[in-house]
Every structure is written in C-alpha cells, then in structure tokens.
Design a protein around this motif. Structure first.
Motif, mmCIF file in Angstrom:
data_model
loop_
_atom_site.group_PDB
_atom_site.id
_atom_site.type_symbol
_atom_site.label_atom_id
_atom_site.label_comp_id
_atom_site.label_asym_id
_atom_site.label_seq_id
_atom_site.Cartn_x
_atom_site.Cartn_y
_atom_site.Cartn_z
ATOM 1 N N LEU A 129 -6.913 7.577 7.092
ATOM 2 C CA LEU A 129 -5.898 6.554 6.850
ATOM 3 C C LEU A 129 -6.511 5.182 6.608
ATOM 4 O O LEU A 129 -7.674 4.928 6.948
ATOM 5 N N ILE A 130 -5.701 4.317 6.029
ATOM 6 C CA ILE A 130 -6.003 2.886 5.987
ATOM 7 C C ILE A 130 -5.232 2.255 7.142
ATOM 8 O O ILE A 130 -4.000 2.346 7.198
ATOM 9 N N VAL A 131 -5.936 1.651 8.060
ATOM 10 C CA VAL A 131 -5.338 1.104 9.273
ATOM 11 C C VAL A 131 -5.311 -0.417 9.155
ATOM 12 O O VAL A 131 -6.331 -1.041 8.835
ATOM 13 N N LEU A 132 -4.161 -1.001 9.421
ATOM 14 C CA LEU A 132 -4.005 -2.453 9.452
ATOM 15 C C LEU A 132 -3.839 -2.859 10.912
ATOM 16 O O LEU A 132 -2.794 -2.598 11.519
ATOM 17 N N LEU B 57 0.829 -1.204 0.000
ATOM 18 C CA LEU B 57 0.000 0.000 0.000
ATOM 19 C C LEU B 57 0.866 1.258 0.000
ATOM 20 O O LEU B 57 0.575 2.232 -0.710
ATOM 21 N N PHE B 58 1.917 1.252 0.790
ATOM 22 C CA PHE B 58 2.798 2.419 0.856
ATOM 23 C C PHE B 58 3.453 2.671 -0.496
ATOM 24 O O PHE B 58 3.551 3.814 -0.965
ATOM 25 N N MET C 169 -5.074 -7.565 -1.271
ATOM 26 C CA MET C 169 -5.087 -6.405 -2.160
ATOM 27 C C MET C 169 -6.229 -6.487 -3.163
ATOM 28 O O MET C 169 -6.880 -5.481 -3.464
ATOM 29 N N GLN C 170 -6.479 -7.679 -3.684
ATOM 30 C CA GLN C 170 -7.594 -7.835 -4.634
ATOM 31 C C GLN C 170 -8.918 -7.481 -3.971
ATOM 32 O O GLN C 170 -9.783 -6.855 -4.588
ATOM 33 N N HIS D 95 -1.866 6.158 2.136
ATOM 34 C CA HIS D 95 -1.536 6.574 3.492
ATOM 35 C C HIS D 95 -2.015 5.479 4.437
ATOM 36 O O HIS D 95 -3.222 5.309 4.645
ATOM 37 N N VAL D 96 -1.082 4.730 5.004
ATOM 38 C CA VAL D 96 -1.407 3.515 5.732
ATOM 39 C C VAL D 96 -0.654 3.503 7.060
ATOM 40 O O VAL D 96 0.451 4.056 7.181
#
Length: 627
Positions: free
Chosen positions: A524-527, A475-476, A613-614, A481-482
């Motif tokens: 943000l995208i948070v994992l 993603l980065f 990701m898909q 923005h992760v």
C-alpha cells in the motif's frame, strides 16, 4: 573459392578454431565495406560466381574506375550501391585456420546509428576505421562510445586510406596519438592501431611497409586476440510464446539467453515469483534432458503457474531483478526529440509494458565523452535517463546480462522504434521467491505502484491531516491502493494504553511506524500524519522504513498554527490545562532536510496537493494522471 590460399593451407594444419563476433564501424565513407571485401577476397572466401557478379556490378556501380570494387562483395542493397554507402547491417561468415568469424559491416552515416547499435550489441570486438585523409570524425567517436556502451571491450583501430596522403608515416603517427588520447576515457581492454590501405590490401591480410609499420596485420590481430569472457551461468529463459494445442498441454517456448536448464530443476517465474519443477525440455530434434544458452526450446512444468509471454524463468537462488523504476542509457534514434514525461512502450525481451522516460539525467558530448545535464535527447544523442514503468518487469543490469538488460522504446501510436536502452541501475533488489509467501515488491507490482509511507510531519494545526486527506482522495481516484494512518486513530487503538509523557510518546511513535511498515509491506501507499517533533525520532522512522519513507514537512509558523488552533489545544496549553504540548512547553525541531516542504501559510490546499502528487510521480511511486 580459390583452389589454394594461405587460409586453406593453414586449415589443413589443424589449428583450433574459436568463434569471434566482430563489427566494422566508423564514420561514413571510411572504407568499412572495402575492408571487409578485402578480407574476404585475400583469404579466399569469395566463390567464383560471386566474384564474377561483383566484377559485373563494379562496371555498373563501382567507384574504382571499372576495377573490382571490393565493397560490392558486401553492400547488397541496390540503394547502397547507387549511393555508395552502407545502410543495412551486412553479416559475413568466414574462417581461417585459426579462427571462425561472424563479421558485421555497420553503416557509418549518422542516420543509421541504430543499425550500428544493433550490431554492436552482440559483438566481441570492433574494428574502428579512421579515414587518414579526413582524420577522427565525430561519428567515429560516437561509434566508439556506442560500442563501449554496449559492452564491447576490445577495439582494433585501422587507419585507412594512408595510400592517399603525403607523408603516410607522419600522418599515421599523428592520428595514432589523437586516437589514443580520444579513446582513453572509454577504457578499452586494448587499442592496437594498424595503418592499412583496404583498397590495395596493405596490412589487411598481407604485410606491408606502409607508413613504416612493422607489426602484425589486421587479420593476424583478429586471429590472436583473446576476447573470451566468462559466460554467465545464471539461468535466464525469456518466454516467447505459450503453446496450448489442447487443455492437457501447456509449453513455454523461447531461446535460452544464458545458463542451462535441466529436467527436474526448480525454477521461479518472474515477475510473479511462483515456483515449479521442469517436467520436460524439447528442442528441434525431440525431448532432451539438458539445454544450454543459445538453444531454442520448449519447456513444460509440473504445474500451472503465472507464466506468460515476456516473463522470465530463473533459478530461485540466483534470480533476476524485478522493478518498475530504473536508470538506463538510451541511444535515441527517432527524428523527433525525447520529451521527458511522454508515454512510450517498452519492450523487454518479449514483453511490452507502458511507461515513461521521466527525466534526462545527462547527455554525452562526443567531442570529449563528458556528461552534462540536458533537458531532452535529439536524434542520435545518447544519455542516461530515469524510466518509470506501469508494471513491474523482470530484468538484469546490462553489464551482467546483455539480453535481459536491454530494451527498446517504442512509439505506441506508430510502433516505430524510438530508442535502444541498457539498464544501468534499478531501485529493486533481487527478488527471492519463497513458495506460499508473497514479497512486498510482488504485492506492490500487482497494484502498479511502489509501496511507500508518506510521513507528514509538522506542528499541530499546520494542515497535515487536511493535506493527507486530499492526497488520499486523488490517489484513490487514480486507482491506487492507499491508506491514511493518523495520530488520533492510533491513539484510539494501538496506543490507547499510553499516556503523553516522554516514554509513552516514543512508544506510541514506535507502534505507529511499525504499523506503517506492515501496511507498506502489503503493497500500500500509506499517508501517515504525526507531529514527530524530534529529528532523532524522524531519523528512526526513516531507518525503519528504508526506501519506502518519504518525509513531507507541512510547514506553518507557530503563531499561524496557534491562530488556527482547530482543536483548541493551543488555548488549553496556554492556560496550563494541557502540558507537554509541542511548540509551547515541549520542544519542536523542524526537519533539516525533508524530501518535500509544503508552506501552508503561502500555498492553498490545491497547490499543496499538486506539489505532493508531482513529487510522488517524479520519483516513480505513483502513476501520472492520464492525459
């Protein structure tokens, strides 16, 4: 114009005149142009020089054996006259004593479906022609569906060419039943059926006993029909261009799509969300205090804000939607089929934005108007599709605002129009701008992504952290923005005062979920990697995070996790050196219905990353990789 006519006589009587926008549509060679020519001729709307030209053209191109070919009063292109079909959309303006009309003759040939759709997008009523000698055609059904799709609620069916069939009354009765049955799924507000002969004029302007009909003529129906709809009073001003003749002046020009705007109004600019006050309004005659829908105006504001071509001015209390993901009905016009996932350009009013048609959800069968799954759309197909845009745009649902709820799909290489689209739903809510406070949607739109919390759940040793770290890298690298939020990091900070009993574990999870929510509100995208062993706890997190929540079950059997034992926890738990360990002496409830399941015993890390990701791309949360 003829010196005396029923229309002219009625006009002298002073009847009220309201405007009706209508189209004629149907299959090719159903007689649409001839019908319009008959309406114009029999109502005395044809000037003498135009009539003389039509008589001359009739001898050269006509299809009526040298007699006046009324279709030539409408078909203006030489190629149309030579082929005997209508290609372009011909508009005619006329009036009777009761009403004013703007009439569009649309092409019937399947190749020119896009022209018909364009005309229908601004129509109040459709006259649907059916050739009695050929019956109800597939293209007739297509035109009826497009008209309804584009918001036309009123239809008059004209059974034409009944003078060419034996037993006109029987044929008319049979066709009327077929039409009513076929059109029932479209739920038109009304469906009067009139037997006519456009060539001879029966039941067009003058009454006739053709097919035993005793009802009103087509013109009488057009004069009487009530299609008045409540016009939207919600302000929608799409900016067409910004005028900056010098550094002291900045004006925003365009046509007011709906509502009205006054000097002194507080307005919000979308998709950015900034507010300002209207300082001045000017039209073609000078400055005015008020402008209404349909007027072309130039607006200035009391301060400079983020507002440019394709942006939308609305009222803060009744704003438009701001979205990157939407579902829309597409009328596919290109000879090349729609292949889901291909990059296109989308034009919303005056704004162009890149994106993709991600998936065809369903396609229309014009035989019965049913909807079925389909892998693609071909030329002149109509289908419901999911669309993902690379930037957020301001828009509306089509049924609420025709102008701001419609768009074009454009080939970025050739600039050809691929499809016309109508917005049916979005994943966005109404954006209410609060001056000085940005919304999560605005922050995420700035980053060209959808704020999300990808919650990786699974046993210790299943591979949650390894997978999340690899996804973070991808993603980065793609420019997103992760941020990765893992259990160890929380335990060292936010949860450093907590133990491992039941109450403290629940509090640690609550703090973790709240931290994830705040990060998502920042766009943000948070994992997030947390065991989260109980279904009730995962349900709580889902309720807290709402649409931002994505649950990924990182699945590996207990014995495999114990074999891996990367931190030695299982060994210590088996030796009673570590208590309340999930899967050993503390319960583990595998997710019943995760959004995505990854089997790390079967799949290697690269395969697992591709699967995550898909999923994120297919749901419009992140951009697809550049080809």
């Amino acid at each position: 114009m003829s010196p005396s006519s029923p229309v002219a006589d009625a006009a002298e009587a002073g009847h009220p005149r309201d405007l009706l926008r209508l189209i004629t549509c149907g299959s090719v060679d159903d007689g649409k142009s001839t019908l319009i020519g008959r309406l114009l001729f029999d109502t005395g709307q044809v000037a003498e020089d135009q009539l003389a030209a039509a008589r001359s053209d009739s001898r050269r191109w006509g299809t009526t054996g040298g007699d006046l070919d009324l279709a030539l009063l409408v078909d203006g292109l030489q190629s149309e006259r030579e082929q005997g079909i209508t290609i372009d959309v011909a508009h005619r303006y006329f009036q009777t004593g009761r009403r004013k009309f703007i009439l569009a003759d649309t092409p019937g040939h399947e190749q020119y479906t896009g022209n018909m759709a364009t005309a229908a997008s601004s129509a109040d009523l459709a006259v649907l022609l059916v050739d009695a000698s050929h019956g109800l055609q597939r293209q007739t059904r297509r035109h009826a569906f497009i008209a309804r799709l584009l918001g036309v609620r009123h239809v008059i069916v004209a059974l034409n060419k009944l003078d060419l069939v034996q037993d006109p009354a029987g044929v008319a009765a049979r066709l009327a039943d077929e039409v009513r049955q076929a059109m029932a799924p479209l739920q038109f507000a009304q469906l009067p059926i009139v037997p006519i002969s456009a060539l001879n004029g029966d039941n067009v302007v003058r009454r006739s006993a053709l097919a035993g009909y005793e009802g009103p003529t087509l013109l009488e129906l057009l004069e009487q029909v009530d299609v008045e709809a409540v016009a939207s009073d919600e302000l929608r001003f799409p900016v067409q261009f910004v005028s900056r003749p010098d550094e002291r002046f900045r004006g925003y020009a365009g046509t007011l799509a709906s509502g009205e705007i006054r000097v002194g109004d507080v307005v919000v600019a979308l998709p950015g969300g900034s507010r300002a006050v209207v300082r001045s309004i000017a039209n073609g005659t000078g400055e005015v205090a008020l402008a209404r829908a349909g007027e072309s105006i130039m607006v200035t504001l009391d301060r400079q804000i983020d507002l440019g071509r394709g942006h939308l001015l609305t009222r803060p209390e009744r704003p438009a939607l701001v979205a990157r993901r939407l579902e829309a009905d597409l009328v596919w016009l290109s000879s090349q089929p729609l292949v889901p996932g291909q990059r296109c350009e989308f034009k919303f009013t005056h704004r162009y934005v890149s994106g993709r048609v991600e998936r065809v959800l369903e396609r229309i069968d014009f035989d019965d108007f049913s909807r079925a799954a389909a892998p693609m759309l071909e030329a002149n197909d109509i289908g419901r599709c999911s669309v993902t845009l690379e930037e957020a745009v301001a828009l509306d649902l089509y049924e609420e605002h025709r102008v701001t709820g419609s768009f074009l799909v454009i080939d970025p290489a050739t600039r050809a129009t691929l499809a016309a689209g109508m917005v049916r739903s979005t994943g966005a809510g109404r954006l209410v701008s609060i001056e000085g406070r940005l919304t999560p949607a605005q922050r995420a739109a700035q980053k060209s992504q959808q704020a999300s919390v990808v919650w990786f759940t699974g046993l210790s040793g299943a591979g949650k952290s390894s997978l999340a770290e690899a996804v973070e890298q991808v993603l980065f690298q793609r420019g997103h923005h992760v941020f990765m939020l893992d259990a160890d990091r929380v335990r060292q900070g936010l949860g450093s005062d907590l133990g491992f009993d039941g109450a403290d574990r629940r509090e640690n999870l609550r703090r973790s979920a709240e931290a994830a929510r705040l990060l998502a509100e920042a766009g943000l995208i948070v994992l997030a990697t947390f065991i989260t062993p109980l279904q009730a706890d995962r349900d709580h997190v889902r309720r807290l995070l709402g649409d931002a929540y994505v649950e990924v079950f990182v699945d590996a059997p207990l014995d495999e996790c114990e074999r891996r034992d990367p931190k030695g926890h299982y060994r210590r738990a088996r030796a009673a050196q570590l208590t309340r360990f999930t899967g050993i002496d503390s319960p583990w409830e595998p997710p019943a219905a995760p959004d995505l399941r990854i089997d790390t015993q079967r799949d290697d890390l690269s395969t697992a990353v591709r699967a995550v990701m898909q999923y994120l791309v297919s749901t419009g949360r992140v951009r697809a990789a550049e080809s």
